[in-house]
Write an enzyme that holds these catalytic residues in place. Structure first.
Site, PDB file in Angstrom:
ATOM      1  N   HIS A 114      39.464  30.419  39.839  1.00 55.53           N
ATOM      2  CA  HIS A 114      39.381  31.120  38.556  1.00 55.53           C
ATOM      3  C   HIS A 114      38.764  32.488  38.790  1.00 55.53           C
ATOM      4  O   HIS A 114      37.714  32.593  39.417  1.00 55.53           O
ATOM      5  CB  HIS A 114      38.529  30.322  37.562  1.00 55.53           C
ATOM      6  CG  HIS A 114      38.547  30.869  36.167  1.00 55.53           C
ATOM      7  ND1 HIS A 114      39.659  30.842  35.362  1.00 55.53           N
ATOM      8  CD2 HIS A 114      37.594  31.477  35.438  1.00 55.53           C
ATOM      9  CE1 HIS A 114      39.389  31.394  34.193  1.00 55.53           C
ATOM     10  NE2 HIS A 114      38.133  31.794  34.214  1.00 55.53           N
TER      11      HIS A 114
ATOM     12  N   ARG B 113      32.901  41.816  30.281  1.00 53.65           N
ATOM     13  CA  ARG B 113      32.565  42.670  29.140  1.00 53.65           C
ATOM     14  C   ARG B 113      32.911  44.125  29.422  1.00 53.65           C
ATOM     15  O   ARG B 113      32.653  44.638  30.516  1.00 53.65           O
ATOM     16  CB  ARG B 113      31.065  42.596  28.827  1.00 53.65           C
ATOM     17  CG  ARG B 113      30.502  41.205  28.725  1.00 53.65           C
ATOM     18  CD  ARG B 113      30.993  40.482  27.500  1.00 53.65           C
ATOM     19  NE  ARG B 113      30.207  39.272  27.270  1.00 53.65           N
ATOM     20  CZ  ARG B 113      30.658  38.197  26.656  1.00 53.65           C
ATOM     21  NH1 ARG B 113      31.890  38.155  26.212  1.00 53.65           N
ATOM     22  NH2 ARG B 113      29.878  37.150  26.459  1.00 53.65           N
TER      23      ARG B 113
END
Length: 608
Positions: free
Chosen positions: A13, A422
């Site tokens: 991932h 972010r």
């Protein structure tokens, strides 16, 4: 002479690469930004090449390759799980074993082969570290603390799901460990799946959905699913979950417990999903507070560092700050698996923590990806014959601040790209937080995503206390705080509203970033860490009296954050963004030539 390490995380991932020289982080980036495949788990060839280029290095100049986990130890957990669940897990076993026996067991050899294929020089020796050891290093070694308690909480690494460490000097010492299948990350992901969102990417949605509901299922979760113990540990009742047996998270028993089948992806959201989200969020916060209390007791430290996927739950982080258990917390901005590449490189380089002398952290605002100078940007604009204005720094900030004050939405592409999930002002979409329509405009016309998704504020660090009840700086947008009481608005007659009807209520002077529970995921912007963004906020503040803007990632739903000028222009033209500030250049949508694509790009992008 300092050691140069190239860290790599891949194959499961969010693969990534990082270059560390001594104790200095030179570059770090995720593969998805370059491949344009969200959560790309393949070998991070493009990220490796980018990080080496940023460092001005070839593989010949690297002393050691650091891999972020132990493939053989991971295989022992996978095999033991299949043996314990046979024959029920036969279908999953038959599907995954050929990969494990074919190449996953020799992952380090595959990494060597992939690096050799890049033709960037001789491949140095490869070391591996354990998954949670890499997380712990990424959390503590760049932190601003001489010593600290360190918590790593995620789905699962090799065996560990939750670990406690003591960080001192250049070392992280393991203290306690919880093992698979008892996992807070997997508990949260089970509810993510059951509510119809995609595991490993939809957890943000579940967290955003929670304030719309009531935690009515929390007692049932505590009674049936998770045993929360006084020492900070917990155990799941695995009979209610399916992740031991295959690819899905929940099944019949889970559905019976919560009154019916899982919500279909993209199906209508009901009060049950709101309440399930609120309930598992509350239980998650309780468990994190228990773990933090245990960390405080076992280490005696007054500072806490966090990493692992659960550390991205900024609502729980906000509760930790509010609790006062620690004087301050610091969260690795790339807390998920991508950050493992950085942690492994830091462990292998084992350099001095020179950043401690400056009083800040070692992440450099997470601006660790590639940057593009004005010559490179102008070459692209001119090659495409695109209309633009080139402005001096002060003029660019003034013009963009004026556009934002007039209700325009601006794409902001400045400096080096952020590392982690972010957008922190390098690759951002900005809007006026005072505009009550901004949330729905950005969600539906720019991000093309669900209307309930909240947006985060950026605020001048020196004015943060005027707008938010924030006990510490939050430079990485990883702490949720309440909007200050004096900035809230009172509206009578709204007590009966439930679910998405709550979106209609204007709750504060900055409604675009005020969630339905008066919370906000705050990013504080300091002059020394981000002069460009700080300068823009200062100009906006001077014009409007408000030091707050909306900041969301520069991408659309299902797509990674933009990396290059080409990516930025494409996203600008595909959406209702009004202007693009890219380097020293300003482009207005109204000036641009018509945008055409041969295929429907939205149909090619996955919903999650």
């Amino acid at each position: 002479m300092s050691t140069t390490a190239l860290g790599i995380s891949s194959y499961y991932h969010d693969s990534a690469a990082a270059v560390v020289e001594g104790g200095h982080i030179v570059a770090a980036a995720q593969q998805e930004r370059f491949s344009r495949h969200r959560h790309d788990a393949g070998f991070p060839a493009l990220a490796v090449a980018s990080c080496l280029a940023e460092a001005g290095r070839k593989l010949d100049d690297v002393d050691v390759i650091a891999y972020y986990e132990d493939p053989r130890l991971k295989f022992s957990r996978v095999l033991a799980t299949y043996l314990a669940t046979a024959p029920r897990a036969w279908r999953s076993f038959r599907h995954s074993m050929p990969e494990w026996l074919g190449w996953k067991l020799r992952t380090l050899g595959v990494v060597r082969e992939e690096l050799a294929r890049l033709d960037l020089g001789a491949v140095p020796p490869i070391r591996h570290f354990r998954h949670h050891e890499s997380h712990a290093a990424s959390a503590f070694l760049p932190s601003p603390y001489e010593s600290a308690a360190v918590l790593c909480v995620d789905g699962v690494g090799e065996w560990a799901t939750t670990t406690l460490w003591h960080g001192r000097d250049r070392r992280v010492e393991p203290l306690r460990e919880l093992r698979f299948p008892h996992s807070l990350g997997l508990l949260y992901s089970a509810f993510t799946y059951f509510c119809g969102f995609k595991v490993d990417s939809g957890e943000y949605k579940l967290m955003g959905l929670a304030p719309y509901g009531r935690p009515v299922y929390a007692p049932l979760i505590r009674e049936k699913l998770v045993d929360i113990r006084p020492d900070g540990s917990f155990r799941l009742d695995t009979g209610y979950f399916e992740f031991l047996y295959g690819q899905v998270m929940t099944g019949r028993r889970f559905a019976e417990l919560f009154g019916g089948p899982r919500r279909e992806p993209e199906g209508p959201l009901t009060e049950r999903e709101f309440d399930l989200a609120a309930s598992v969020q509350l239980v998650t916060e309780e468990i994190m507070l228990n773990l933090a209390a245990a960390a405080r007791e076992h280490t005696g430290e007054r500072h806490l560092c966090l990493a692992g996927g659960v550390a991205l739950n900024c609502v729980a982080n906000g509760k930790l700050v509010e609790s006062g258990l620690f004087d301050e917390i610091w969260v690795q901005p790339a807390a998920g698996d991508a950050g493992g590449a950085l942690g492994a490189a830091l462990l292998a380089a084992n350099g001095p923590r020179d950043h401690l002398g400056s009083g800040g952290d070692g992440m450099q605002g997470a601006r660790l990806g590639p940057g593009y100078d004005d010559d490179r940007i102008q070459d692209h604009l001119d090659a495409q014959a695109l209309p633009y204005r080139r402005l001096a720094t002060d003029e660019l900030r003034s013009t963009v601040a004026g556009l934002l004050a007039d209700g325009k939405v601006v794409g902001w592409f400045q400096g080096r790209m952020e590392f982690g999930p972010r957008a922190l002002g390098g690759r951002s979409i900005l809007g006026d937080a005072r505009n009550a329509e901004m949330q729905s405009t950005m969600n539906l016309k720019i991000k093309f995503r669900e209307s309930f998704r909240p947006f985060a504020p950026i605020v001048l660090a020196e004015h943060a206390g005027e707008y938010f009840d924030l006990r510490q700086d939050s430079p990485y947008m990883l702490i949720v705080a309440q909007v200050a009481e004096r900035r809230r608005l009172r509206q009578a007659g709204t007590e009966h509203l439930r679910g998405l009807d709550l979106l209609r209520v204007r709750r504060s002077q900055i409604p675009a970033v005020t969630h339905v529970d008066h919370s906000a995921r705050v990013q504080t912007v300091a002059r020394d860490t981000d002069p460009d963004l700080h300068g823009l906020l200062t100009e906006f503040h001077a014009r409007t009296g408000c030091p707050v803007l909306v900041n969301t990632s520069f991408n659309v739903r299902g797509e990674p954050i933009v990396a290059t000028p080409e990516d930025a222009y494409r996203c600008f033209m595909r959406t209702d963004i009004d202007a693009l500030a890219i380097g020293s250049f300003l482009l207005l949508k109204s000036d641009q030539p018509p945008w055409h694509e041969d295929t429907d790009w939205r149909g090619r992008i996955p919903l999650d």
